[in-house]
Design a protein around this motif. Structure first.
Motif, short mmCIF file in Angstrom:
data_model
loop_
_atom_site.label_atom_id
_atom_site.label_comp_id
_atom_site.label_asym_id
_atom_site.label_seq_id
_atom_site.Cartn_x
_atom_site.Cartn_y
_atom_site.Cartn_z
N LEU A 356 -22.73 9.09 -17.71
CA LEU A 356 -23.34 8.74 -16.42
C LEU A 356 -24.82 9.04 -16.51
O LEU A 356 -25.22 10.17 -16.83
CB LEU A 356 -22.71 9.52 -15.27
CG LEU A 356 -23.19 9.12 -13.87
CD1 LEU A 356 -22.73 7.70 -13.54
CD2 LEU A 356 -22.71 10.09 -12.82
N THR A 358 -28.38 9.16 -14.48
CA THR A 358 -29.07 9.19 -13.18
C THR A 358 -30.50 9.66 -13.41
O THR A 358 -30.91 9.95 -14.54
CB THR A 358 -28.36 10.13 -12.20
OG1 THR A 358 -28.44 11.47 -12.69
CG2 THR A 358 -26.90 9.74 -12.01
N TYR A 494 -16.41 11.12 -11.63
CA TYR A 494 -17.82 10.76 -11.46
C TYR A 494 -18.44 11.45 -10.24
O TYR A 494 -19.62 11.83 -10.27
CB TYR A 494 -17.97 9.24 -11.36
CG TYR A 494 -17.80 8.54 -12.68
CD1 TYR A 494 -18.73 8.74 -13.70
CD2 TYR A 494 -16.71 7.72 -12.94
CE1 TYR A 494 -18.57 8.12 -14.93
CE2 TYR A 494 -16.54 7.10 -14.16
CZ TYR A 494 -17.48 7.30 -15.16
OH TYR A 494 -17.32 6.71 -16.39
N ARG A 498 -21.86 13.71 -10.30
CA ARG A 498 -22.97 13.46 -9.38
C ARG A 498 -23.27 14.69 -8.53
O ARG A 498 -24.43 14.98 -8.24
CB ARG A 498 -22.67 12.25 -8.51
CG ARG A 498 -22.60 10.94 -9.30
CD ARG A 498 -22.13 9.76 -8.47
NE ARG A 498 -23.12 9.35 -7.50
CZ ARG A 498 -22.92 9.25 -6.20
NH1 ARG A 498 -21.72 9.58 -5.68
NH2 ARG A 498 -23.88 8.86 -5.40
N ARG A 502 -26.85 16.55 -8.38
CA ARG A 502 -27.55 16.81 -7.12
C ARG A 502 -27.91 18.29 -6.99
O ARG A 502 -28.97 18.64 -6.47
CB ARG A 502 -26.69 16.36 -5.93
CG ARG A 502 -26.55 14.84 -5.79
CD ARG A 502 -25.70 14.49 -4.57
NE ARG A 502 -25.47 13.06 -4.47
CZ ARG A 502 -26.32 12.20 -3.90
NH1 ARG A 502 -27.47 12.65 -3.41
NH2 ARG A 502 -26.03 10.92 -3.84
N TYR A 512 -33.10 12.83 -5.95
CA TYR A 512 -32.02 12.36 -6.82
C TYR A 512 -31.85 10.86 -6.61
O TYR A 512 -31.86 10.36 -5.47
CB TYR A 512 -30.72 13.09 -6.47
CG TYR A 512 -29.48 12.49 -7.13
CD1 TYR A 512 -29.10 12.89 -8.40
CD2 TYR A 512 -28.70 11.55 -6.47
CE1 TYR A 512 -27.97 12.35 -9.02
CE2 TYR A 512 -27.58 11.00 -7.07
CZ TYR A 512 -27.22 11.41 -8.33
OH TYR A 512 -26.11 10.88 -8.93
N LEU A 513 -31.67 10.13 -7.73
CA LEU A 513 -31.53 8.68 -7.66
C LEU A 513 -30.42 8.24 -8.59
O LEU A 513 -30.46 8.52 -9.79
CB LEU A 513 -32.84 8.00 -8.06
CG LEU A 513 -32.87 6.47 -8.02
CD1 LEU A 513 -32.77 5.97 -6.58
CD2 LEU A 513 -34.15 5.95 -8.67
N ASP A 514 -29.41 7.55 -8.01
CA ASP A 514 -28.38 6.96 -8.86
C ASP A 514 -28.95 5.81 -9.67
O ASP A 514 -29.91 5.14 -9.25
CB ASP A 514 -27.22 6.42 -8.00
CG ASP A 514 -26.28 7.51 -7.53
OD1 ASP A 514 -25.91 8.37 -8.35
OD2 ASP A 514 -25.92 7.49 -6.33
N ASN A 515 -28.35 5.57 -10.84
CA ASN A 515 -28.66 4.36 -11.57
C ASN A 515 -28.31 3.17 -10.68
O ASN A 515 -27.23 3.13 -10.08
CB ASN A 515 -27.81 4.33 -12.85
CG ASN A 515 -28.22 3.23 -13.80
OD1 ASN A 515 -28.66 2.17 -13.40
ND2 ASN A 515 -28.06 3.49 -15.08
N TRP A 518 -24.86 1.66 -10.34
CA TRP A 518 -23.80 2.39 -9.66
C TRP A 518 -23.48 1.78 -8.30
O TRP A 518 -22.41 2.00 -7.74
CB TRP A 518 -24.18 3.87 -9.52
CG TRP A 518 -23.10 4.70 -8.87
CD1 TRP A 518 -23.10 5.21 -7.60
CD2 TRP A 518 -21.85 5.10 -9.44
NE1 TRP A 518 -21.95 5.91 -7.34
CE2 TRP A 518 -21.16 5.86 -8.46
CE3 TRP A 518 -21.23 4.90 -10.67
CZ2 TRP A 518 -19.90 6.41 -8.69
CZ3 TRP A 518 -19.99 5.45 -10.90
CH2 TRP A 518 -19.34 6.19 -9.92
#
Length: 786
Positions: A356, A358, A494, A498, A502, A512-515, A518
């Motif tokens: 994962l 991020t 997942y 995450r 965080r 924080y930034l998700d791909n 996602w």
């Protein structure tokens, strides 16, 4: 991040309807045969040069076997890796678009993926992390939604092989206590953020040279001496320059990649390393071993249609598939008809090893640390799973990085051209998603997106690795690899990763930034695993616990395709350790050298197929389909027990259907203890259902009884089947599970004669001697005066 896929075989180029078949130039002592005349024959053919293939090449070459390694990509000496926008735009692998570069980008349902193409496989672009799989993660457990994850070995089984691999790749913890490494900004920030979040942090063990030798103080840019086995590139190397470019190839050679270590050592021991060579077909030879069809392509040439490439062939006694998860799975799936007996597990247990990606982004009051100082990964935050005292399936999080030369991307994405390329790329993805396009290759699109520049924000990546659910299925769709896998069954995993990320963001005071992918519940994996898993029995696995393919002796899988589930940490070290374990087993099981020949001479081998049909005593049908193989005809005739090997299958529905012969022996015309009588003996170790071990013993009684009985004696086999493994010549202590009689029919006998093959320096002489021996024994039993 390290892609475990090192060599994509039979993969179609973008826009092509047939499987890709490509090759190139030889790096080793000789190129492959041109395709005219009989195929070349070698002791071992290793397909792929990643962590499994390189270890196998070295171990087997060191043991004295003749070894050829086929790698589809080119060699990359220090200084040859891409660094400019134009170079990166051409550094993709898609021969149909005229691209023969390092990075191979893929898109499947549920995940995107990045693997490598070059001599040294994924080690060229991985982040150097060598971690051992946690002992409690060698599980045998049921999976959500059905299926199971079953590791047929333990951490204790692998520890000696972990030791052996580490002795070659020489991982060391990132030297956080020495200058200038102690001031690496992202390392300090991650360690402090983990402490604030109450999470354990440790320096990552990296296969990187920070110092010029053992015991010497570390320092950037110091010259490195070659190992005793030399350096196949012949280019000087130096210690880590802390540029964050590990994933783009190390231009000063500080990474202890496979080309600098195992492959250089393999070549030192005589291995032939061939770049630009790609295998596309595999078929067993009746005489034993395998014939591999391959193609060779000009790596500096233009776009090529697969049908324009000539097919060549090479024969080998042993075949090691190490083409990476995608390459090995596709090669086995596309050659399934040529390899009968591959079980239902082929294509199963796929997952992305919990990968994962991020990002953390800085705020005015709390900028994120620079990602371009230090190696790509410097530290590891570990979160245990339920198996080892935590909750869930367990994972780790690592700091990421990228080199400073990528800062040009941030400006490029603001330009009209860059924005237009990005929009076109996004539209293409959406269209592929809507149409369900089977073509998963994205390299051409990525190259178009980059052009002379692209876009990437200045942020700090976080990399999660762990134990997602290995319930993906790999298959073929219009000749291309197709993967059915979803994050849905791994959603709890997942979410746990995450949450940890965080917490680290909060501890660093960063956002924080998700791909973005996602948003569609997709992930990017550089560690694809599964497709040809190891296991205890063919109903649940493609390979046995040592990587040998069930039902196909001397065919091995030595890469991430053999993993029966996620490693849970970066898988490179475990793949290499499994390959080392495989080689130890392979070398232990080699036939011993025959001492009665003072000067070893080339032997002539002989084989034939035999089919016997009949029934058990209580009625169910029983069929034996065997191939009898004699490695050395002269030694076979001279030996008192006249022993050959037997492989194949036994078919009987009450016993579980098709039962593969794990190991088998055949003895021709051995004394029975009675004057003028002989026996033909069969001794087969079978793999029954639910891992049950069975032994089949059979006996043909050859003797001159009243009446015409030669045909019946030589074609009628009385069999008994027992639980467990009974060794050859070992007297049984328990009653048989069942018994029966099978016979060679007249048509099957004709086919048996037609199947007889002799290979080696004197095939006709060997056939003649075998025939004289067979006829002579029959004369002794049935001739006049007997």
């Amino acid at each position: 991040m390290r892609p475990s896929g090192t060599y994509w075989e039979g993969r179609p180029p973008h826009g092509a309807a047939a499987a890709a078949e490509l090759g190139g130039r030889a790096v080793g002592k000789a190129s492959a045969a041109s395709g005219t005349g009989p195929p070349e024959r070698v002791g071992v053919l290793v397909v792929g040069s990643g962590f499994g293939g390189s270890v196998a090449a070295y171990r087997l070459a060191e043991a004295g076997l003749s070894v050829v390694v086929m790698e589809r990509g080119r060699a990359y000496p220090p200084g040859s890796f891409p660094r400019t926008p134009a170079e990166l735009g051409r550094a993709l692998w898609d021969p149909g678009e005229g691209l023969y570069g390092l990075f191979d980008v893929w898109r499947f349902r549920g995940c995107d993926s990045l693997v490598s193409s070059g001599l040294g496989g994924g080690s060229l672009i991985y982040a150097n992390v060598l971690l051992r799989k946690e002992a409690h993660w060698f599980v045998r457990e049921e999976l959500p939604g059905g299926g199971h994850e079953s590791w047929p070995l333990t951490r204790a089984d692998l520890d000696p092989h972990y030791d052996a691999v580490e002795a070659v790749l020489r991982p060391v913890p990132y030297p956080v206590d020495a200058e200038p490494y102690a001031r690496t900004p992202k390392t300090l920030a991650m360690r402090e953020a983990a402490e604030r979040a109450g999470l354990p942090w440790s320096p990552a063990p990296l296969a990187v040279s920070f110092s010029p030798g053992p015991g010497a103080p570390p320092g950037p840019g110091l010259p490195l001496a070659d190992a005793p086995y030399g350096n196949l590139h012949g280019v000087p190397r130096s210690t880590c320059g802390l540029t964050g470019a590990c994933d783009f190839g190390c231009n000063n050679g500080a990474k202890n990649t496979l080309d600098h270590t195992y492959l250089s050592a393999a070549r030192h021991h005589g291995a032939d390393l061939r770049t630009g060579h790609q295998a596309v077909t595999v078929e067993p030879l009746e005489s034993g071993g395998y014939r591999v069809g391959y193609v060779v392509h000009d790596l500096d040439g233009g776009a090529v249609r697969p049908t324009d490439l000539p097919r060549r062939h090479i024969d080998c006694d042993r075949l090691v598939l190490a083409a990476g998860t995608y390459g090995t799975a596709h090669l086995l799936l596309s050659n399934r008809a040529r390899l009968p007996g591959l079980g239902p597990a082929l294509g199963t247990r796929f997952c992305g090893n919990g990968d994962l990606l991020t990002f953390l982004y800085g705020r005015r009051e709390a900028p994120v640390p620079r990602p371009d100082l230090g190696p790509v990964i410097t530290g590891v935050v570990g979160v245990p799973g339920a198996a080892d005292g935590g909750t869930g399936r367990g994972h780790i999080v690592q700091d990421g990085g990228y080199p400073g030369f990528l800062n040009w991307l941030a400006e490029g994405v603001r330009l009209a051209g860059g924005a237009g390329r990005l929009a076109a790329f996004a539209a293409g993805l959406a269209l592929d998603r809507a149409l369900g396009s089977p073509d998963g290759n994205m390299s051409g699109e990525i190259a178009a997106l980059l052009g002379p520049g692209g876009g990437f924000p200045g942020v700090l990546p976080l990399l999660g690795v762990g134990r997602d659910v290995p319930d993906g299925v790999m298959g073929l769709r219009d000749g291309r690899l197709d993967i059915r896998w979803t994050t849905a069954t791994s959603r709890a995993y997942y979410e746990g990763v995450r949450t940890t990320m965080r917490q680290l963001a909060a501890g660093m005071g960063a956002g924080y930034l998700d791909n973005p992918i996602w948003w569609w519940r997709r992930v990017v994996t550089v560690h694809p695993v599964g497709g040809a898993p190891i296991g205890d029995r063919p109903e649940e696995a493609v390979c046995d616990p040592y990587g040998e393919v069930f039902g196909h002796p001397r065919l091995y899988v030595a890469d991430a395709a053999a993993l029966p589930g996620p490693v849970g940490v970066n898988p490179s070290l475990t793949i290499a350790a499994l390959a080392d374990r495989m080689c130890t087993r392979l070398l232990e099981n080699r036939p011993p050298r025959r001492a009665h020949r003072p000067v070893p001479a080339p032997a002539t081998a002989l084989s034939f197929a035999e089919v016997m049909r009949g029934a058990l005593a209580d009625g169910p049908k029983l069929t034996l389909r065997l191939t009898i193989a004699v490695d050395d005809v002269d030694a076979f005739v001279d030996a008192p027990d006249h022993r050959a090997s037997a492989r194949g299958e036994v078919v009987c529905e009450p016993l579980g259907g098709r039962l593969a012969v794990r190991e088998g022996w055949f003895n021709l015309f051995v004394p029975s203890g009675l004057p003028g009588r002989r026996r033909m003996l069969y001794h087969l170790h079978l793999d029954g259902p639910q891992g049950r071990a069975l032994t089949l013993t059979g006996r043909k009684e050859v003797g001159d009884d009243p009446g015409a009985d030669l045909w019946a004696d030589t074609t009628t086999l009385a069999v008994e089947i027992r639980h467990g493994r009974l060794g050859p010549g070992e007297e049984p202590v328990q009653a048989p599970l069942c018994s029966g009689v099978v016979r060679v029919g007249r048509l099957d006998f004709v086919r048996q004669l037609a199947s007889m093959r002799a290979t080696g320096p004197a095939p006709f002489t060997a056939l003649s001697r075998f025939g004289r021996f067979f006829a002579g024994e029959l004369w002794d039993v049935y001739g006049p005066g007997r």
